[in-house]
Design an enzyme around this catalytic site. Structure first.
Site, short mmCIF file in Angstrom:
data_model
loop_
_atom_site.label_atom_id
_atom_site.label_comp_id
_atom_site.label_asym_id
_atom_site.label_seq_id
_atom_site.Cartn_x
_atom_site.Cartn_y
_atom_site.Cartn_z
N ASP A 184 -39.14 -43.33 27.89
CA ASP A 184 -39.41 -41.93 27.50
C ASP A 184 -39.92 -41.07 28.67
O ASP A 184 -40.61 -40.06 28.44
CB ASP A 184 -40.44 -41.86 26.34
CG ASP A 184 -39.91 -42.49 25.06
OD1 ASP A 184 -38.68 -42.53 24.88
OD2 ASP A 184 -40.73 -42.96 24.25
N HIS A 197 -35.96 -37.71 22.06
CA HIS A 197 -37.28 -38.21 21.66
C HIS A 197 -37.99 -37.10 20.87
O HIS A 197 -37.98 -35.94 21.30
CB HIS A 197 -38.08 -38.58 22.92
CG HIS A 197 -39.43 -39.13 22.58
ND1 HIS A 197 -39.61 -40.42 22.12
CD2 HIS A 197 -40.66 -38.56 22.59
CE1 HIS A 197 -40.89 -40.62 21.89
NE2 HIS A 197 -41.55 -39.50 22.16
N ARG A 209 -33.41 -60.67 24.72
CA ARG A 209 -33.08 -59.30 25.06
C ARG A 209 -31.97 -59.21 26.12
O ARG A 209 -31.06 -58.39 26.02
CB ARG A 209 -34.37 -58.64 25.58
CG ARG A 209 -34.50 -57.20 25.26
CD ARG A 209 -35.86 -56.67 25.64
NE ARG A 209 -36.86 -56.81 24.59
CZ ARG A 209 -36.88 -56.11 23.46
NH1 ARG A 209 -35.97 -55.20 23.23
NH2 ARG A 209 -37.82 -56.30 22.57
N GLU A 266 -33.75 -30.97 16.36
CA GLU A 266 -32.99 -31.95 17.16
C GLU A 266 -31.49 -31.73 16.98
O GLU A 266 -30.71 -31.89 17.92
CB GLU A 266 -33.33 -33.38 16.72
CG GLU A 266 -34.72 -33.83 17.10
CD GLU A 266 -34.99 -35.28 16.68
OE1 GLU A 266 -34.06 -36.10 16.65
OE2 GLU A 266 -36.16 -35.58 16.36
N GLY A 269 -28.67 -41.90 11.37
CA GLY A 269 -27.54 -41.29 12.09
C GLY A 269 -27.37 -39.81 11.87
O GLY A 269 -26.26 -39.28 11.99
N SER A 270 -28.47 -39.09 11.60
CA SER A 270 -28.30 -37.64 11.39
C SER A 270 -27.97 -36.93 12.71
O SER A 270 -27.23 -35.94 12.72
CB SER A 270 -29.53 -37.03 10.72
OG SER A 270 -30.64 -37.03 11.59
C1 GRF Z 1 -34.84 -39.01 15.69
O1 GRF Z 1 -36.06 -38.50 15.27
C2 GRF Z 1 -34.83 -39.16 17.19
O2 GRF Z 1 -35.62 -38.21 17.84
C3 GRF Z 1 -35.41 -40.52 17.40
O3 GRF Z 1 -34.92 -41.29 16.34
C4 GRF Z 1 -34.62 -40.45 15.23
C5 GRF Z 1 -33.19 -40.71 14.86
O4 GRF Z 1 -32.82 -40.07 13.66
N1 GRF Z 1 -35.05 -41.04 18.71
P1 GRF Z 1 -31.30 -40.11 13.17
O5 GRF Z 1 -30.92 -41.59 13.02
O6 GRF Z 1 -30.47 -39.43 14.21
O7 GRF Z 1 -31.29 -39.42 11.86
#
Ligand code: GRF
Length: 189
Positions: A145, A109, A65, A174, A12-13
């Site tokens: 994607d 992504h 699913r 990101e 969840g960063s």
């Molecule tokens: C990130 O690298 C994002 O690009 C991918 O999943 C990861 C999530 O990281 N889709 P976080 O949980 O937000 O730390």
């Protein structure tokens, strides 16, 4: 005020970066819920500590699913989202789910799409001898994607980079890209 629902599966960063920007920049938006498909996601505990509304919908409790995605739609829609943000949500989504949130759901992504869709993006970028890596925010469509790109950020690949070092550098990038794009979407109209 716009309603944002964030879906996570782990750390969840990106959620944290979005929450911080939303607060610091006074977005005309609320994070109305953080939803995880795994009870032990670190991000869900963090969200709780911030006083955010959290929900866990464990995919393992469902027969398939379709059933899980339909239950997830019902849960998400309780929060009347203007925007659904996938932030490390590690599920392949059914077409019905994706269509339900058409033009309302974004994903980040960790590659410069269209290069390296799917998993192990950093290993693949290193193996291909790329000089740059990066991240992409895109609309979610049924083609995994491959949705229309909303923004990208580039980072250099340096000699001696391992996949782990590169992943960390991309992740930092990101954290500025994702909030920027979400803010633009929220402030539109
Ligand atoms: C990130 O690298 C994002 O690009 C991918 O999943 C990861 C999530 O990281 N889709 P976080 O949980 O937000 O730390």
């Amino acid at each position: 005020m716009k309603n944002i629902v964030i879906l996570i599966s782990g750390r969840g960063s990106n959620l944290q970066a979005i929450y911080a920007a939303c607060k610091a920049q006074n977005w005309p938006a609320h994070i109305v819920a953080v939803i995880s498909n795994t009870p032990q996601a670190a991000g869900i505990h963090w969200a709780k500590e911030q006083g955010l509304e959290t929900q866990v919908l464990d995919h393992r409790a469902f027969d398939g699913r379709e059933q899980f995605d339909q239950a997830l739609i019902r849960l998400i829609d309780c929060y009347k989202p203007d925007l659904v943000v996938l932030a490390g949500f590690m599920r392949i989504l059914t077409a019905d789910f994706v269509m339900h949130y058409q033009n309302r759901m974004v994903n980040i992504h960790p590659s410069l799409l269209p290069d390296f869709p799917g998993l192990h993006t950093h290993e693949r970028a290193l193996e291909a001898g790329c000089t740059h890596a990066g991240a992409t925010v895109h609309w979610v469509t049924t083609d995994l994607d491959h949705g229309p790109i909303l923004g990208q950020i580039k980072v250099p690949i340096q000699s001696g980079d391992t996949a782990q070092i590169l992943a960390e550098r991309v992740l930092q990038a990101e954290h500025s890209l994702y909030p920027d794009i979400i803010r633009q979407l929220i402030e539109k109209e």
